[in-house]
Design a protein around this motif. Structure first.
Motif, PDB file in Angstrom:
ATOM      1  N   LYS A   1      44.371  45.934  42.295  1.00  0.00           N
ATOM      2  CA  LYS A   1      44.880  44.738  41.653  1.00  0.00           C
ATOM      3  C   LYS A   1      44.175  44.512  40.323  1.00  0.00           C
ATOM      4  O   LYS A   1      42.950  44.637  40.215  1.00  0.00           O
ATOM      5  CB  LYS A   1      44.672  43.530  42.574  1.00  0.00           C
ATOM      6  CG  LYS A   1      45.254  42.226  42.086  1.00  0.00           C
ATOM      7  CD  LYS A   1      45.158  41.181  43.193  1.00  0.00           C
ATOM      8  CE  LYS A   1      45.475  39.789  42.672  1.00  0.00           C
ATOM      9  NZ  LYS A   1      44.413  39.253  41.815  1.00  0.00           N
ATOM     10  N   SER A   2      44.954  44.197  39.318  1.00  0.00           N
ATOM     11  CA  SER A   2      44.393  43.884  38.005  1.00  0.00           C
ATOM     12  C   SER A   2      43.767  42.490  38.041  1.00  0.00           C
ATOM     13  O   SER A   2      44.268  41.585  38.704  1.00  0.00           O
ATOM     14  CB  SER A   2      45.493  43.935  36.946  1.00  0.00           C
ATOM     15  OG  SER A   2      44.966  43.629  35.678  1.00  0.00           O
ATOM     16  N   THR A   3      42.652  42.337  37.347  1.00  0.00           N
ATOM     17  CA  THR A   3      41.986  41.035  37.260  1.00  0.00           C
ATOM     18  C   THR A   3      41.797  40.658  35.797  1.00  0.00           C
ATOM     19  O   THR A   3      42.100  41.447  34.890  1.00  0.00           O
ATOM     20  CB  THR A   3      40.610  41.080  37.950  1.00  0.00           C
ATOM     21  OG1 THR A   3      39.744  41.963  37.208  1.00  0.00           O
ATOM     22  CG2 THR A   3      40.733  41.575  39.385  1.00  0.00           C
ATOM     23  N   LYS A   4      41.269  39.452  35.574  1.00  0.00           N
ATOM     24  CA  LYS A   4      41.010  39.012  34.203  1.00  0.00           C
ATOM     25  C   LYS A   4      39.989  39.909  33.518  1.00  0.00           C
ATOM     26  O   LYS A   4      40.026  40.108  32.303  1.00  0.00           O
ATOM     27  CB  LYS A   4      40.509  37.563  34.199  1.00  0.00           C
ATOM     28  CG  LYS A   4      41.558  36.539  34.606  1.00  0.00           C
ATOM     29  CD  LYS A   4      40.990  35.139  34.541  1.00  0.00           C
ATOM     30  CE  LYS A   4      42.041  34.102  34.941  1.00  0.00           C
ATOM     31  NZ  LYS A   4      41.486  32.721  34.897  1.00  0.00           N
TER      32      LYS A   4
ATOM     33  N   VAL B   1      50.151  45.020  37.312  1.00  0.00           N
ATOM     34  CA  VAL B   1      49.425  43.942  37.970  1.00  0.00           C
ATOM     35  C   VAL B   1      48.813  44.415  39.282  1.00  0.00           C
ATOM     36  O   VAL B   1      47.699  44.040  39.638  1.00  0.00           O
ATOM     37  CB  VAL B   1      50.367  42.749  38.233  1.00  0.00           C
ATOM     38  CG1 VAL B   1      49.683  41.676  39.061  1.00  0.00           C
ATOM     39  CG2 VAL B   1      50.868  42.175  36.929  1.00  0.00           C
TER      40      VAL B   1
ATOM     41  N   HIS C   1      55.178  42.088  33.676  1.00  0.00           N
ATOM     42  CA  HIS C   1      54.079  42.281  34.621  1.00  0.00           C
ATOM     43  C   HIS C   1      54.639  42.907  35.893  1.00  0.00           C
ATOM     44  O   HIS C   1      55.496  42.324  36.559  1.00  0.00           O
ATOM     45  CB  HIS C   1      53.401  40.946  34.922  1.00  0.00           C
ATOM     46  CG  HIS C   1      52.833  40.279  33.705  1.00  0.00           C
ATOM     47  ND1 HIS C   1      51.554  40.513  33.246  1.00  0.00           N
ATOM     48  CD2 HIS C   1      53.392  39.406  32.834  1.00  0.00           C
ATOM     49  CE1 HIS C   1      51.331  39.789  32.156  1.00  0.00           C
ATOM     50  NE2 HIS C   1      52.441  39.114  31.882  1.00  0.00           N
TER      51      HIS C   1
ATOM     52  N   HIS D   1      52.736  45.867  32.025  1.00  0.00           N
ATOM     53  CA  HIS D   1      51.385  45.536  32.459  1.00  0.00           C
ATOM     54  C   HIS D   1      51.330  45.699  33.966  1.00  0.00           C
ATOM     55  O   HIS D   1      51.978  44.951  34.708  1.00  0.00           O
ATOM     56  CB  HIS D   1      51.011  44.100  32.070  1.00  0.00           C
ATOM     57  CG  HIS D   1      49.690  43.665  32.621  1.00  0.00           C
ATOM     58  ND1 HIS D   1      49.490  42.435  33.221  1.00  0.00           N
ATOM     59  CD2 HIS D   1      48.490  44.307  32.683  1.00  0.00           C
ATOM     60  CE1 HIS D   1      48.239  42.346  33.619  1.00  0.00           C
ATOM     61  NE2 HIS D   1      47.609  43.464  33.305  1.00  0.00           N
TER      62      HIS D   1
ATOM     63  N   TRP E   1      44.650  55.718  37.326  1.00  0.00           N
ATOM     64  CA  TRP E   1      45.084  54.805  38.378  1.00  0.00           C
ATOM     65  C   TRP E   1      45.043  55.426  39.767  1.00  0.00           C
ATOM     66  O   TRP E   1      44.694  54.769  40.753  1.00  0.00           O
ATOM     67  CB  TRP E   1      46.490  54.281  38.088  1.00  0.00           C
ATOM     68  CG  TRP E   1      47.586  55.314  38.192  1.00  0.00           C
ATOM     69  CD1 TRP E   1      48.070  56.106  37.196  1.00  0.00           C
ATOM     70  CD2 TRP E   1      48.321  55.661  39.371  1.00  0.00           C
ATOM     71  NE1 TRP E   1      49.055  56.932  37.665  1.00  0.00           N
ATOM     72  CE2 TRP E   1      49.238  56.671  38.990  1.00  0.00           C
ATOM     73  CE3 TRP E   1      48.309  55.222  40.694  1.00  0.00           C
ATOM     74  CZ2 TRP E   1      50.123  57.256  39.907  1.00  0.00           C
ATOM     75  CZ3 TRP E   1      49.190  55.801  41.601  1.00  0.00           C
ATOM     76  CH2 TRP E   1      50.084  56.803  41.198  1.00  0.00           C
TER      77      TRP E   1
ATOM     78  N   CYS F   1      41.563  45.571  33.904  1.00  0.00           N
ATOM     79  CA  CYS F   1      42.957  45.981  34.043  1.00  0.00           C
ATOM     80  C   CYS F   1      43.016  47.337  34.739  1.00  0.00           C
ATOM     81  O   CYS F   1      42.043  48.100  34.748  1.00  0.00           O
ATOM     82  CB  CYS F   1      43.623  46.084  32.671  1.00  0.00           C
ATOM     83  SG  CYS F   1      43.800  44.507  31.832  1.00  0.00           S
ATOM     84  N   ILE F   2      44.160  47.637  35.332  1.00  0.00           N
ATOM     85  CA  ILE F   2      44.355  48.945  35.956  1.00  0.00           C
ATOM     86  C   ILE F   2      44.440  50.006  34.863  1.00  0.00           C
ATOM     87  O   ILE F   2      45.246  49.889  33.936  1.00  0.00           O
ATOM     88  CB  ILE F   2      45.629  48.950  36.812  1.00  0.00           C
ATOM     89  CG1 ILE F   2      45.475  47.966  37.992  1.00  0.00           C
ATOM     90  CG2 ILE F   2      45.934  50.352  37.334  1.00  0.00           C
ATOM     91  CD1 ILE F   2      46.731  47.785  38.812  1.00  0.00           C
ATOM     92  N   ASN F   3      43.618  51.019  34.987  1.00  0.00           N
ATOM     93  CA  ASN F   3      43.586  52.100  34.001  1.00  0.00           C
ATOM     94  C   ASN F   3      44.818  52.981  34.171  1.00  0.00           C
ATOM     95  O   ASN F   3      44.989  53.615  35.219  1.00  0.00           O
ATOM     96  CB  ASN F   3      42.310  52.937  34.188  1.00  0.00           C
ATOM     97  CG  ASN F   3      42.115  53.958  33.079  1.00  0.00           C
ATOM     98  OD1 ASN F   3      43.087  54.474  32.532  1.00  0.00           O
ATOM     99  ND2 ASN F   3      40.870  54.259  32.758  1.00  0.00           N
TER     100      ASN F   3
END
Length: 370
Positions: A46-49, A36, A8, A34, A58, A52-54
Motif C-alpha cells: 500500500k502506498s503511504t504519504k 495506491v 489512483h 498512481h 514493485w 509510494c510504490i516503486n
C-alpha cells in the motif's frame, strides 16, 4: 472525468494477467497513474504519504511485504481519495466470486471498476442488477471478460447505442475449444484422436489444468450471458435482464456428460478417462466430414427467438468458422439490421495474459481519455 486529474489505481491480483496489467500501466507514464495498492493472493502493498510504490521494484516489494490482504482497507483508501475529489480505480484481475461481490459497494462509493473477472456479469442476475444500479456513482468496464483484448463488448455497445438491432450473435468464444476443434476437425481432414488433441492442448497450456473445466462449456456460457444482458431486446416485458441464474440458465452442451466424478475433479484422472470417448467423437467427425462440414464449439445469442445456447455444431467447410480460424483464435459474428447481408466479424487471439491485460488497460484508458 476530468482528464487533467491523476488516476489512483488499486490492482487486486498480480498473477499472469495482473502482472501484465501492472507492467502495461507502468509503460504508459504519460497518463499519470498512481499505484495506491497492489495485492497478491496473500500479501498487500500500500502506498503511504511517506512512501509510494516503486514502479520498477514493485514485485520485490510485494513479495517481501508482511501486510496480509485486506480489501476493506483498499476500499477505504480509495473511498477517502474520492471524498477528496480524486479519480479512483479498482482493477480486479482475479476470478474470485468474493471479490466480484464487492463491485456494487465500490461503485456506490464512486470507485470505478475494471476487470476481466466474468463472475459478476455472468452469475445470478441479482448481483448484475446491483452493479448496474450502482454504476450511477462509478463506472464499470469489463471488455476482457469475453474476448480478452478483442473489442467484443465495445462493438456490441456501439451497435446497440447507435440504434442498430441485434438479430443474432454467434461465434467461437473459447480459445481452448477453438484450438481443439481447429486441429481435430479441420478442412483438410484429420485422423488424430480427440484425446490426443486435448492432451497436446493441455501440454501447451491451452487448457485449464483439468481440461474438463473447458470441455463442459461453462466458459462459453458465461460469455454468452455477458453479451445477452447488454442487448435491450433480450429483456422480458417487465424490463428484467435475461438469464435469471446467469450461465447456468444457458442451454449448454457439455462434452463430458459421461465423465465419472473423479475425472471431473482431477485433471490427470480426466485425461486417463478421455480416450474412452475417442470413438464417439470420431463418429461425429466422420459424419460431419461426409456432409462437407467441420465441427466447431460455438455460442449463439438468438435475439429473435430469445435463445442462448452453447453447443457443438456443424459448419460448412467454406464457412468462416472453418476457414478463418487458426490456433486458439476467437471469431464472433454480429448479425444485425444494418449488417444484414454480411455480418460484422471480429476475429483474433482470444486468450493469453498479454492480450487479456491489453483489454484491461484499454478499459483503464477509456476512463482517462476525454
Amino acid at each position: 472525468m476530468d482528464p487533467g486529474k491523476q488516476l489512483h489505481v488499486a490492482v487486486v491480483g498480480v498473477g499472469g494477467v495482473g502482472t501484465q496489467v501492472v507492467e502495461q500501466l507502468i509503460a504508459n507514464p504519460n497518463y499519470g497513474f498512481h499505484l495506491v495498492a497492489l495485492t497478491s493472493s496473500k500479501r498487500m502493498l500500500k502506498s503511504t504519504k511517506d512512501a509510494c510504490i516503486n514502479p520498477v521494484a514493485w514485485r520485490d516489494a510485494l513479495d517481501s511485504s508482511e501486510t496480509p490482504v485486506d480489501l476493506s482497507v483498499v476500499k477505504s483508501t480509495l473511498q477517502e481519495l474520492v471524498k477528496q475529489g480524486e479519480k479512483t480505480l479498482f482493477i480486479d484481475n482475479t476470478s474470485s466470486q468474493d471479490v466480484a461481490e464487492l463491485y456494487p459497494a465500490l461503485l456506490s462509493a464512486g470507485i470505478n471498476v475494471v476487470t476481466p473477472n466474468k463472475k459478476a456479469f455472468s452469475g445470478e442476475v441479482v448481483l448484475y442488477q446491483g452493479i448496474v444500479q450502482a454504476s450511477r456513482s462509478g463506472r464499470y468496464l469489463h471488455e476482457s471478460t469475453v474476448g480478452a483484448g478483442l473489442p467484443i463488448i465495445s462493438t456490441l455497445r456501439d451497435l446497440v447505442e447507435t440504434g442498430d438491432k441485434i438479430v443474432k450473435i454467434e461465434g467461437v468464444f473459447s480459445g481452448t475449444m477453438s484450438y481443439i476443434f481447429n486441429n481435430y476437425s479441420s478442412v483438410e481432414g484429420s485422423h488424430e484422436s480427440f484425446s490426443s488433441i486435448v492432451k497436446g492442448a493441455r501440454a501447451q497450456g491451452y487448457t485449464e489444468p483439468n481440461p474438463a473445466d473447458d470441455l463442459n462449456g461453462a466458459d462459453v456460457a458465461r460469455k454468452l450471458t455477458i453479451l445477452a444482458r447488454i442487448i435491450p431486446e433480450m429483456k422480458d416485458e417487465q424490463g428484467n435482464f435475461p438469464l435469471l441464474h446467469g450461465y447456468q440458465s444457458v442451454e449448454t452442451t457439455s462434452l463430458i456428460q459421461a465423465a465419472p466424478p473423479s475425472a471431473v475433479s482431477n485433471g490427470d484422472e480426466f485425461m486417463r478417462w478421455l480416450p474412452e470417448q475417442d470413438a464417439h467423437f470420431a463418429q461425429m467427425r466422420e459424419q460431419a466430414a461426409n456432409e462437407g462440414n467441420v465441427l466447431r464449439y460455438v455460442g449463439v445469442v438468438d435475439v429473435k427467438n430469445k435463445v442462448v445456447k452453447a453447443e457443438l455444431a456443424k459448419y460448412p467447410k467454406t464457412h468462416p468458422f472453418a476457414t478463418s480460424l487458426g490456433g486458439s483464435d476467437n471469431i464472433i459474428m454480429f448479425h444485425t439490421e444494418r449488417y444484414g447481408k454480411r455480418p460484422l466479424i471480429v476475429q483474433g487471439a482470444g486468450a493469453g495474459n498479454d492480450v487479456t491485460a491489453m483489454g484491461v488497460v484499454s478499459d483503464v484508458l477509456k476512463l482517462i481519455r476525454p
